[in-house]
Structure formats: structure tokens, C-alpha cells
Enzyme design. Structure first.
Site, mmCIF file in Angstrom:
data_model
loop_
_atom_site.group_PDB
_atom_site.id
_atom_site.type_symbol
_atom_site.label_atom_id
_atom_site.label_comp_id
_atom_site.label_asym_id
_atom_site.label_seq_id
_atom_site.Cartn_x
_atom_site.Cartn_y
_atom_site.Cartn_z
ATOM 1 N N HIS A 13 -0.999 6.252 2.385
ATOM 2 C CA HIS A 13 -1.094 5.039 3.191
ATOM 3 C C HIS A 13 -1.905 5.239 4.472
ATOM 4 C CE1 HIS A 13 -0.362 1.260 5.020
ATOM 5 N NE2 HIS A 13 0.173 1.825 6.073
ATOM 6 N N CYS A 63 0.802 -1.235 0.000
ATOM 7 C CA CYS A 63 0.000 0.000 0.000
ATOM 8 C C CYS A 63 0.830 1.278 0.000
ATOM 9 C CB CYS A 63 -0.927 0.021 1.218
ATOM 10 S SG CYS A 63 -2.163 -1.279 1.244
#
Length: 524
Positions: free
Chosen positions: A135, A81
Site C-alpha cells: 500500500h 488498496c
């Protein structure tokens, strides 16, 4: 008669006001500048109806795809991610962003970078984030700004839904572990109570405001699903039959692991709590988890439909470009692995769709493209100059000619979690070559997608492919060399610094030293 005349005049007056208001909104929505609706999902692979999956029910994403250009060979730059999002939000590779881990603030490594949203702000767009774009520890940081970048946005919204409040009810392979561990729940309640339901509701509200103000916008709508925990209302689980879920057991044995380089093997066996899912005796559990993933996709698809319906009802569809994608792909048992962080197609390949005014409908491209291409594409579509540091390539030429190629391969990088190897992989239209080690000393993988789309037969030592292998080795070395160059105009560049966040499950109790001393029962 006077009363009749008064009523008639009042009606005409009201109609005039309504006409004026509608005319004003229509005029505002017909300005020459294009708006951007940027829809990002979390952990979504290409298991979608329009991408040819026979089971997944995704009517709203499929409709969006039918109205735009679909990239069938789109790949992320890092299958995790944080690094992936840092790449596509800046238009650079992970070697340039200095991101290979989670929980890294981009301003600590590249403080002078201009992100997509920041560039739109510089051009008098309103840049708004709803949910997860940079993130997030998902679900640990839901409700917060997590590793967000304050310079990218004018305004941010951090939804918190019932799924977070009832986290203690979630089934999981490891107690109180949700984000990095397979976890799932058939939830009670309505769509709008879930975090992603709230994401959609907030997006609808923002679109309503923009339709009235006429303000140009970059609206980034970041859905948290289908990332673990796979939570969706029960009606979405009812769309699927667990017994019909197919778990791929090919390529899970010791002989297969011997056929690939050691770091590649580590990448698909490092999650010890998931190895048991490779056993036929646990097939029922595997099917339950896979069904939950698909149910969560369908739930998320419904929320995307709500947003797209509002875009059309408001009239903003006439001057809004839509881009839809995911931060990386996802394994569902392929190679005996679940989740991400591999250099196989299931982890690197993602859906990528562009739709809107001036973009052809129903087109598909097999060109190898990268998510860092989103940045320059949006710049060209809106007539804004890209910052010099953006190394991605505009995909607009492909909109006009789907046979056009902006590059010959897409590049992805991975450092295996246990530091057993650093790898790079390129995916062309037909082949994938993966190189492990700085000079390939840890081995190579070569896959021919014409005969082996599942990437199970490593041809790196096959003499029939020697010429192809040599050619691709030169290509990947050149790609790596260019991806490591510091882009012009980037400014300062530092090594990454990470930190760990403490995560709490609502309802649990902790002592003064932060140790959990009470688990809220799931039946409460």
C-alpha cells in the site's frame, strides 16, 4: 598493405568481441529458471480493449493479452488498496492477514509471513520493487516507501515525477484532496517526466542490467495509475471525445436503494462529494472525469508498452513469465457510485493476464479465480514450493485447459467505511451472492449475470430463485468459514494497527503546528 591488414584484423577483433558479448548475454538469458515480471496497476477495472470495451485504447495490454491466458472472471479479496495488496502478496484472505484498512504494516499483524518477493529471495532470485506494490497513499506518499515491506525486496525504487511536483494544478472535487477524491489534469510535458513514465524508465534500466548479469529476478513494476488524480499528458486526452463518454444513470434513485440491503446502499452513497455526479445537470463534469480516467489508462498502457518492448529487445522474453493485474476494480457512475469499496462486480473484478514461455497464447478462461492465486501459480511456474500458509490455488491447470475450474466461486470481503455492515460476496460463473451481517441478518443480494450483468436487479426475495439462493447461502458460509481459518505455518497473528500519514502538496506552506497557511495558485 600493412595498414590494410591491421584495419582488417581490428575489424575482425571487434566483431569477435561483439559476438562473444552477445553470445554471453544470450547464454545468460537462456538459463532454465524462469524470471518473473510482475506488473501491478492501481484502480484499474476491466475497461480495456481486449476485455471488450468499445472506447478504451490499450494496445499494449491488448497485445500482451493476445499472447497469453486471460482470466475474465478474476476477483480481488478486498476492494481497497492496502488489504487487497496484503492478500495477493501473501496468498491469503483478509481474515487471515488481519487487514481491512489502509496504512497497516503487514509485519505488525503477520510478522512471520513469507511474501512472494521474499520467497523468490530465498531461492536466490533478485527481488526488486519499482513504484507501488504494497500500500501507498497515492499520491500522498509518492517518492517514499510508504507501507512497504523491507523483507520482500533486495532493492527498491521510489519514483517522483512532474505530476507530484505540480499537484497544486490538479482539478479536484475537494480542495487539496486527491487520493480519495476524484481529481484530474491534462498535463504538460513528456511521458518520461510523469511518475509512471519514470517507473517505466527505471524498469527498463533494471531489465538492461539483468540481461547483462544473467541474474534471475522477480521484478515488480507498480504503476500508480489510473488511480486518482487522473493525470496524463494532453495527447492522451486527445484520444477521446468527452461528448462520447456515457454516464450510467440506471440504479441511482431511492427506489433502487430500497431494493438492496442498507450496508450495500451505504457503500455506494458514502462519498458525499460525489453524489452530485448523479444529477443530469452535472453530466458534463461526469464526462470530463470519465474521459480523464480513460486518458490515464492509455497513458499507463503506453508505459507498459515501453517495458514490454525492452523485455523483448533484451532477449529476456525467452525466459520471463509476465503477470499483469490490478489491486481492485473501479466504478465510473455505475449504481450512482465512483471509485471502489463496494461488493459489486465493478469493484471486485479485475484484469488478470499471464504470458510467457510455456503459456498458451490467445486463451480465455471464465473460471472464477482470485488474486491470491497469483502466488502459488508463480511458484509452480518456477518450480518453487509454496509456503504452507498460502491458501490460493495454482492456475497452471487452467493454462492447459481453459474449461478447468480450480474453485466454484471467487470470494471478496468488505467492511463498509461507516461500520454499517460487514459483508462477503461470492461470484460464480453465473451468479453473485452477497451476505451482509454475521448471520445474514442485514440482508442478501443475489444477481443473475445471464440476464443482469450490471447487477441492478436483486433477486434475493424472488421465489423463482429460492433453490439457487439456498444453495449459494450454503456455499458462501463454507467459503467464509474456510477463509477465517488460520493457515498452517503462518506463525504469529495480531489485530491490525493503523496510522494516518500527513500529506503535503509541494508549494504550499504550513505553520509550526502543521496548519496550511498558503495555497500555491494553480496558474503559477
Amino acid at each position: 598493405n600493412n595498414m590494410k591488414n591491421l584495419k582488417t584484423s581490428l575489424k575482425l577483433f571487434i566483431l569477435l568481441i561483439l559476438f562473444s558479448c552477445n553470445k554471453e548475454i544470450e547464454d545468460k538469458n537462456n538459463n532454465n529458471k524462469m524470471n518473473i515480471l510482475f506488473i501491478m496497476t492501481d484502480d484499474l477495472n476491466c475497461d480495456l480493449g481486449y476485455y471488450g470495451h468499445p472506447q478504451v485504447i490499450s494496445p499494449n495490454i491488448d497485445k500482451l493479452a493476445s499472447q497469453g491466458v486471460v482470466f475474465e472472471n478474476a476477483h480481488i479479496q478486498y476492494p481497497l488498496c492496502g488489504p487487497s495488496r496484503a492478500s495477493f502478496m501473501t496468498g491469503m484472505y483478509s481474515d487471515q492477514t488481519m487487514h481491512t484498512k489502509l496504512n497497516v504494516d503487514i509485519r505488525t499483524t503477520i510478522p512471520d509471513v513469507v511474501t512472494i518477493g521474499q520467497r523468490f529471495r530465498q531461492q536466490n532470485y533478485r527481488s526488486v520493487r519499482i513504484g507501488k506494490i504494497f500500500h501507498y497513499d497515492n499520491p500522498g506518499s509518492i517518492g517514499s516507501s510508504s507501507s512497504d515491506d523491507i523483507y520482500t525486496w533486495d532493492y527498491t525504487i521510489n519514483p517522483w515525477g512532474r505530476d507530484k511536483e505540480e499537484e497544486y494544478k490538479i482539478n479536484t472535487l475537494s480542495p487539496r484532496q486527491y487520493g480519495g477524491t476524484l481529481s484530474w489534469l491534462e498535463a504538460d510535458g513528456k511521458d518520461e517526466e510523469q511518475t509512471d513514465g519514470i517507473v517505466a524508465s527505471e524498469a527498463i534500466e533494471q531489465l538492461d542490467k539483468f540481461s547483462k548479469s544473467g541474474q534471475n529476478f522477480f521484478l515488480a513494476v507498480g504503476f500508480y495509475k489510473p488511480h486518482t488524480p487522473f493525470v496524463a499528458p494532453k495527447k492522451y486526452f486527445d484520444l477521446y471525445e468527452k461528448e462520447k463518454m456515457v454516464i450510467p444513470y440506471t440504479g441511482v434513485g431511492e427506489e433502487y436503494l430500497k431494493s438492496i440491503p442498507y450496508p450495500a446502499g451505504r457503500s455506494i452513497r458514502i462519498k458525499k462529494d460525489q453524489i452530485k455526479l448523479n444529477l443530469k445537470s452535472n453530466e458534463d463534469l461526469s464526462k470530463e472525469i470519465k474521459e480523464a480516467y480513460y486518458a490515464t489508462i492509455s497513458f499507463m498502457d503506453a508505459q507498459i508498452g515501453r517495458v514490454l518492448n525492452k523485455l523483448k529487445r533484451s532477449g529476456l522474453d525467452k525466459n520471463t513469465i509476465i503477470v499483469f493485474s490490478s489491486d481492485h476494480g473501479y466504478h465510473l457512475g455505475e449504481h450512482g457510485h465512483w471509485q471502489k469499496q463496494t461488493l459489486f462486480d465493478k469493484s471486485t473484478r479485475v484484469p488478470l493476464i499471464f504470458s510467457g514461455p510455456g503459456i498458451a497464447s490467445g486463451k480465455r478462461s471464465k473460471s472464477p479465480v482470485e488474486l491470491i492465486d497469483i502466488y502459488p501459480t508463480l511458484m509452480e511456474l518456477t518450480g518453487i514450493k509454496s509456503p504452507d500458509h498460502v491458501v490460493g490455488k495454482s492456475l497452471v491447470p487452467i493454462f492447459n485447459d481453459t474449461d478447468y475450474r480450480v474453485r466454484n466461486s471467487a470470494l471478496t470481503r468488505l467492511n463498509v467505511m461507516d461500520n454499517s455492515g460487514n459483508g462477503y460476496s461470492i461470484k460464480s460463473e453465473r451468479y453473485r451472492l452477497t451476505k451482509w451481517g454475521e448471520n445474514g441478518e442485514l440482508g442478501y443480494e443475489l444477481y443473475d449475470h445471464m440476464y443482469d450483468k450490471n447487477e441492478l436487479i436483486n433477486l434475493a426475495n424472488d421465489p423463482k430463485y429460492l433453490i439457487i439462493l439456498d444453495s449459494l447461502k450454503k456455499a458462501i458460509d463454507l467459503r467464509i468459514e474456510n477463509a477465517r481459518l488460520k493457515p498452517s505455518g503462518l506463525g504469529r497473528q495480531f489485530e491490525q494497527r493503523t496510522y494516518n500519514r500527513i500529506k503535503y502538496t509541494p508549494g504550499d506552506i504550513y505553520d509550526a503546528n502543521g496548519k496550511r497557511i498558503y495555497f500555491k495558485p494553480s496558474n503559477e
